[in-house]
Enzyme design. Structure first.
Site, PDB file in Angstrom:
ATOM      1  CG  ASP A   1      34.166-154.929  40.459  1.00 46.93           C
ATOM      2  OD1 ASP A   1      34.440-154.760  39.405  1.00 46.93           O
ATOM      3  OD2 ASP A   1      33.072-155.547  41.020  1.00 46.93           O
TER       4      ASP A   1
ATOM      5  NE  ARG B   1      31.596-164.523  32.913  1.00 44.79           N
ATOM      6  CZ  ARG B   1      31.075-163.177  33.183  1.00 44.79           C
ATOM      7  NH1 ARG B   1      30.403-163.041  34.079  1.00 44.79           N
ATOM      8  NH2 ARG B   1      31.488-162.338  32.170  1.00 44.79           N
TER       9      ARG B   1
END
Lengths: 128, 320
Positions: free
Chosen positions: B136, B34
Site C-alpha cells: 500500500d 471521506r
C-alpha cells in the site's frame, strides 16, 4: 424471502427488521425463543431467522438447538445476532447449528455482508 | 448535500499531486464521504473546512486529507466471488499453468490488510504453500495491516463466523489475526506508479484502486502488473471493474463465478501454455494435468448456508 426476527428488545426487532425489509425480505417478529417456536409450529414458513442470545423464557441457543433438531425446519438459515462476543460463545452457537453470527452493535452493511456470504440476498433487494 | 466546485478542485489537485490518484469530476461523493466526517470533527461544514485549507493549512492537516482520500474502505472477502473461487477454481488453473511448488500472490493497495488475510484464509487448506506480498502507498494503514488487529465492527464486515473463530483470537475488545497467518504476509510500502515488488506472481489482486486513476495511469499500472505476472497468471479486479476500454492486452477468463484478467502477450520465458480458455459460456473446462472433475460450482458463495451445522470442535454444553 421471509425472515423471522427473534429478540426481546422491541427496538432491536425494529432495527433488524427494517434492515431486512430494505434488503427485500418480508419479516415476522417474536419476542423470545418460545414465541418463535410457537410461530414455526403454527406453520410459519421462513427462510431466515435472526436470533438474539439472551432472552427470557427461551434463549437463542436453545431455539437454535430445537430448530436444528426438527427435520421440517432444516432449510431455515439461522443467524445469531447478539452482543455475546466471546470466542467460546460463537463456537457454541455454530456447534449448535447456527450458520452465522453477527455481533451487536452492527452497521446495516454488516448484516447485508453476512447475508451475501450465505447467498441470501434477494435478487431484487435494495443493495447498498 | 453537494460540495462547491472549488472545494472539489482543491482536494482533487492536492490528492493528485501527492498520490497520483486522480479524482475526476463525478467523484464528489467520495470527497463528501471521506472528508465530511473530518470537517464535522472540526465543527465545520465541508466547504468551509476546505476553504480554510486553501487559505493556508499546516502540513499535518493536508496529510490528514490525503490520507482520508486514499484509504480504501475495506471488508473481508469483499465481493465474495474471487474468494469463493480461489481454492476450488483459480488454484487449479494456476497449478496447471506451472505453479506447482508454491503460489505467490500480490495484494496491491491492500489497505488495512483485510484482503491479504482473506486470501490466506480462503486458501488455508491449499495443498501447497501460499505466499502473499501485500502493498500500500500509505504507511499508517500498512502498520495497522501488519498488526492484524481489528475492532468488532470491522470483523463484522463480511467475515464468516467460522473463519473468525478459526483464524482470530480475542485481544480485549478486539480481534487479532493469529500469528501463523500474519507471519505469512510480507507487507511493504509501494506506489503503483513504481516498478512492482519482486515477482513473479501467479495472482495479483488489484481491486477498486484503478477507479482513482486517469486512463493513461490505469494503462501504465496494468502494464506493470502484467509484467509482474508469471505466464498463466491472472489479475483480479474489483467486481465493477474491467480492462475493456482501458487496456487491450488482457483477456477475460471466468472461473467458478469469479472474473479474472489474463495478459494476452506471449510469455517471454518458455513455459507451458496456460490452459484456461477465454470466457466461455458455461464454465471453465478442466485444465490439462489435473483430474478432470473438480467439484462443480454449486454456489458462488464460499460459505453458503450448509445443510448441516458448521463442524466445530467444541461441544455445546447447554445454555447460558
Amino acid at each position: 424471502m421471509r425472515a423471522l426476527v427473534v429478540d426481546d428488545s422491541r427496538t432491536m426487532r425494529r432495527i433488524v427488521g427494517s434492515t431486512l425489509q430494505d434488503l427485500g425480505f418480508e419479516t415476522e417478529e417474536a419476542e423470545n425463543g418460545a414465541a418463535a417456536l410457537a410461530l414455526l409450529e403454527d406453520g410459519l414458513q421462513v427462510d431466515l431467522a435472526c436470533i438474539d442470545w439472551n432472552m427470557p423464557v427461551m434463549d437463542g441457543l436453545e431455539l437454535v438447538t430445537r430448530v436444528r433438531a426438527t427435520k421440517e425446519w432444516r432449510a431455515i438459515t439461522l443467524m445469531m445476532v447478539t452482543t455475546e462476543s466471546e470466542q467460546e460463545k460463537i463456537v457454541r452457537a455454530l456447534a449448535a447449528g447456527a450458520h452465522e453470527y453477527l455481533l451487536k452493535p452492527f452497521a446495516p452493511d454488516a448484516l447485508r455482508d453476512k447475508l451475501d456470504l450465505l447467498g441470501m440476498l434477494p435478487a431484487q433487494g435494495g443493495a447498498a | 448535500m453537494s460540495i462547491a466546485p472549488e472545494t472539489f478542485a482543491f482536494v482533487a489537485d492536492l490528492v493528485g499531486r501527492r498520490s497520483a490518484i486522480r479524482l475526476e469530476p463525478g467523484k464528489e461523493y467520495l470527497v463528501e464521504s471521506r472528508l465530511g466526517p473530518i470537517a464535522r470533527e472540526r465543527q465545520l461544514g465541508l466547504d468551509e473546512y476546505v476553504r480554510r485549507l486553501r487559505a493556508g493549512a499546516p502540513e499535518d492537516e493536508l496529510a490528514v486529507v490525503v490520507e482520508a482520500m486514499t484509504t480504501n474502505e475495506t471488508s473481508w472477502f469483499r465481493d465474495v466471488a474471487p474468494f469463493a473461487a480461489l481454492s476450488s477454481h483459480i488454484l487449479p488453473l494456476l497449478r496447471a499453468a506451472g505453479a506447482t511448488d508454491r503460489v505467490r500472490v500480490w495484494s496491491a493497495a491492500c489497505s488495512t490488510g483485510q484482503e491479504p488475510y482473506s486470501i490466506l484464509m480462503a486458501l488455508a487448506d491449499a495443498p501447497l504453500p501460499v505466499e502473499v506480498v501485500a502493498t500500500d502507498l500509505n504507511e499508517q494503514v500498512l502498520a495497522r495491516a501488519r498488526e492484524g488487529q481489528y475492532s468488532q465492527l470491522e470483523v463484522n464486515r463480511g467475515l464468516p463466523a467460522a473463519v473468525l473463530v478459526r483464524h482470530f483470537e480475542r485481544v480485549g475488545a478486539h480481534w487479532r489475526v493469529r500469528a501463523d497467518l500474519r507471519n505469512r504476509v510480507q507487507f511493504r510500502r509501494h506506489n503503483l506508479m513504481d516498478a512492482p515488488p519482486p515477482g513473479p506472481f501467479d495472482l495479483v489482486f488489484l481491486r477498486n484502486v484503478l477507479i482513482y486513476f486517469d486512463l493513461p495511469t490505469k494503462r501504465a499500472v496494468l502494464d506493470r502488473v502484467a509484467r509482474a505476472l508469471r505466464p498463466g497468471g491472472f489479475v483480479v479486479l474489483g467486481a465493477a471493474e474491467t480492462t475493456l476500454g482501458v487496456h487491450d492486452g488482457f483477456e477475460r477468463v471466468e472461473a467458478g463465478g469469479a472474473v479474472l484478467h489474463r495478459p494476452l502477450r506471449e510469455p517471454r520465458v518458455a513455459a507451458a501454455a496456460p490452459t484456461a480458455v477465454p470466457v466461455p459460456a458455461g464454465g471453465v473446462p478442466a485444465p490439462r494435468g489435473l483430474p478432470p472433475a473438480w467439484p462443480p460450482p454449486t454456489s458462488t458463495r464460499p460459505f453458503a448456508a450448509p445443510t448441516r451445522p458448521v463442524p466445530v470442535q467444541t461441544q455445546p454444553r447447554g445454555v447460558s
